[in-house]
Design an enzyme around this catalytic site. Sequence first.
Site, PDB file in Angstrom:
ATOM      1  N   LYS A 295       0.847  -1.194   0.000  1.00  0.00           N
ATOM      2  CA  LYS A 295       0.000   0.000   0.000  1.00  0.00           C
ATOM      3  C   LYS A 295       0.879   1.239   0.000  1.00  0.00           C
ATOM      4  CE  LYS A 295      -3.952  -1.906   2.521  1.00  0.00           C
ATOM      5  NZ  LYS A 295      -4.952  -1.803   1.431  1.00  0.00           N
TER       6      LYS A 295
ATOM      7  N   ARG B 270     -10.204 -11.750   0.997  1.00  0.00           N
ATOM      8  CA  ARG B 270     -11.019 -12.799   0.354  1.00  0.00           C
ATOM      9  C   ARG B 270     -10.274 -14.116   0.298  1.00  0.00           C
ATOM     10  NH1 ARG B 270     -11.464  -8.975  -4.747  1.00  0.00           N
ATOM     11  NH2 ARG B 270     -11.409  -7.531  -2.973  1.00  0.00           N
TER      12      ARG B 270
HETATM   13  N1  BES Z   1      -8.193  -4.025   3.933  1.00  0.00           N
HETATM   14  C1  BES Z   1      -8.304  -3.533   2.597  1.00  0.00           C
HETATM   15  C2  BES Z   1      -9.608  -2.740   2.388  1.00  0.00           C
HETATM   16  C3  BES Z   1      -9.700  -1.457   3.153  1.00  0.00           C
HETATM   17  C4  BES Z   1      -9.284  -0.279   2.582  1.00  0.00           C
HETATM   18  C5  BES Z   1     -10.242  -1.430   4.419  1.00  0.00           C
HETATM   19  C6  BES Z   1      -9.372   0.901   3.289  1.00  0.00           C
HETATM   20  C7  BES Z   1     -10.336  -0.243   5.128  1.00  0.00           C
HETATM   21  C8  BES Z   1      -9.901   0.926   4.560  1.00  0.00           C
HETATM   22  C9  BES Z   1      -8.285  -4.707   1.633  1.00  0.00           C
HETATM   23  O1  BES Z   1      -7.473  -5.767   1.999  1.00  0.00           O
HETATM   24  C10 BES Z   1      -7.758  -4.198   0.335  1.00  0.00           C
HETATM   25  O2  BES Z   1      -6.644  -3.787   0.298  1.00  0.00           O
HETATM   26  N2  BES Z   1      -8.601  -4.247  -0.683  1.00  0.00           N
HETATM   27  C11 BES Z   1      -8.258  -3.813  -1.982  1.00  0.00           C
HETATM   28  C12 BES Z   1      -8.716  -4.863  -2.961  1.00  0.00           C
HETATM   29  C13 BES Z   1      -8.216  -4.653  -4.353  1.00  0.00           C
HETATM   30  C14 BES Z   1      -6.706  -4.850  -4.404  1.00  0.00           C
HETATM   31  C15 BES Z   1      -8.916  -5.645  -5.268  1.00  0.00           C
HETATM   32  C16 BES Z   1      -8.963  -2.490  -2.243  1.00  0.00           C
HETATM   33  O3  BES Z   1     -10.104  -2.332  -1.854  1.00  0.00           O
HETATM   34  O4  BES Z   1      -8.331  -1.618  -2.827  1.00  0.00           O
HETATM   35 MN    MN Z   2      -5.458  -5.491   1.480  1.00  0.00          MN
END
Ligand code: BES
Ligand code: MN
Length: 495
Positions: free
Chosen positions: A274, A347
């Site tokens: 991230k 997931r």
């Molecule tokens: N934990 C994150 C989602 C999230 C983002 C929760 C911001 C709380 C605040 C999740 O694991 C994630 O990174 N999801 C990605 C998925 C994508 C790579 C398909 C997302 O939502 O960007």
């Molecule tokens: Mn994630």
Amino acid sequence: MEFVTASTAPESTSCDALVVGIFQDAGPTEGAAGRVDKALGGLLAASLAEERFDGKPAKTTVLHTHGRIPARRIITVGLGPKAGASLDTLRKGAAAAIARARELHAGHVAFPMIALPPHSAELITQARVEGIILGHYRFAKYKKPEDGEVTQVTLLVGNHEQAKHVEDGRARGLITGEATVFARDLVNEPPNQLFPERLAEIAHDIAKKANLKYMVFDPDALEALGMRAILAVGGGSANPPRLITLEYAPPRAKRTVALVGKGVCFDSGGINIKTSDLQWMKSDMAGGAAVIATMKALSALRIPVRVFGVVAAVENMLSGRAAKPGDIVRAMNGKTIEINNTDAEGRVILADALAYAVQQEPDEIVDLATLTGSAIVALGYHAAALMSNTAALADRLLRAAETAGERIWQLPLYEEFLEDMRSPIADLHNSGGRYGGAEKGAIFLREFVDGRPWAHLDIAPTAFLEHREGTGPYLQKGGTGFGVRTLLAYLSAGS
Ligand code: BES
Ligand code: MN
Ligand code: ZN
């Protein structure tokens, strides 16, 4: 904070602060406000007029009584217009009042009963006790203790017939409020303190106290069960993964519900690291926290349903052992997953956790996960996203959320979303592009529930408030404990 009930009249109750709720259209004429005003010879009405108190929701003012009645002060709290007032109006009013009492260092606060037809005295009291506990909450474990905490709350009962209902509402509100606060504490805990092994220890502790069966699977046990998906995500961290299960099995239960939680104790994104907002990613275990906190409350609420809780706890980190974009892993149910983005880890771990839950033959499965940023894009910080393969289950969750004062909003699971989750070289891949991200994440999960009635709550919008946005009288910045009250209302509601 201790809660007691008493049957003294508001104007003759001694306390540091007496809370009177005022509806916008009624003013200080009705209920407790009216009685107190009378006892004070019109002083309350006069001072509210002088302050131009308009009864706007959650607005408070304070009046010192200078010994004219036993209560040292009156905290008036606005409740907005009576038409359209809901249980949540009362929950918010109670929260705003307790926050004000805390500022005033009022140790003992009394709340006269409020009537709000058609709601029962029990539900009204439960909602207000929740508001009091949640509005008073602070995560202060790593700070010097603040003084001014409210130590005693007295709930005033209007009449004799009410007493039992208020008592029942007090008991329930205490359980649901404390469970929510417990989930908040877990979410707020920093990631160096709360890693998978520690979360498992906490769950174990809860199991002992709340009379639940507890099991934990370490990496060797996960390997033996074929849970390669959890192992792949958890493999990058020095803190190894755990699958945690809790079971509540009351005699004569007629149905089984499985609750499954995403317990990513820290989500760095993995090799797809991230680039922003990393300091909030300790909250990526909020789904798991909600499941553990809900399980904690089941026996106290004597819920007549067998509940099987599963939490997949991992850290999504980078290292030489971390999953690589392009890896293919086989989940417990035999399906293969191409990990095309290591940041879509939730997931992947839920694939194994759901497949494991299915083995318990539940009648319904509900999972909670901070799964996608897309859900936040869709709903802001104001509602969690609900997706389900069973309309009746979704409807019951929507109704439970309404009672609990939590917002959930349903999104569609069009079959087309599944097309984007198919990999050319595996059964599925874990990332299918930006648009419809919450739905694509959900439809991926659906592949692991073996056709059972299932609902997914993407709580990324509501589990953790990073900024002021989304906060309110009983929602401060940080962990919210979202989902606990909805799950408890859903499990209490029978079928
Ligand atoms: N934990 C994150 C989602 C999230 C983002 C929760 C911001 C709380 C605040 C999740 O694991 C994630 O990174 N999801 C990605 C998925 C994508 C790579 C398909 C997302 O939502 O960007
Ligand atoms: Mn994630
Ligand atoms: Zn995540």
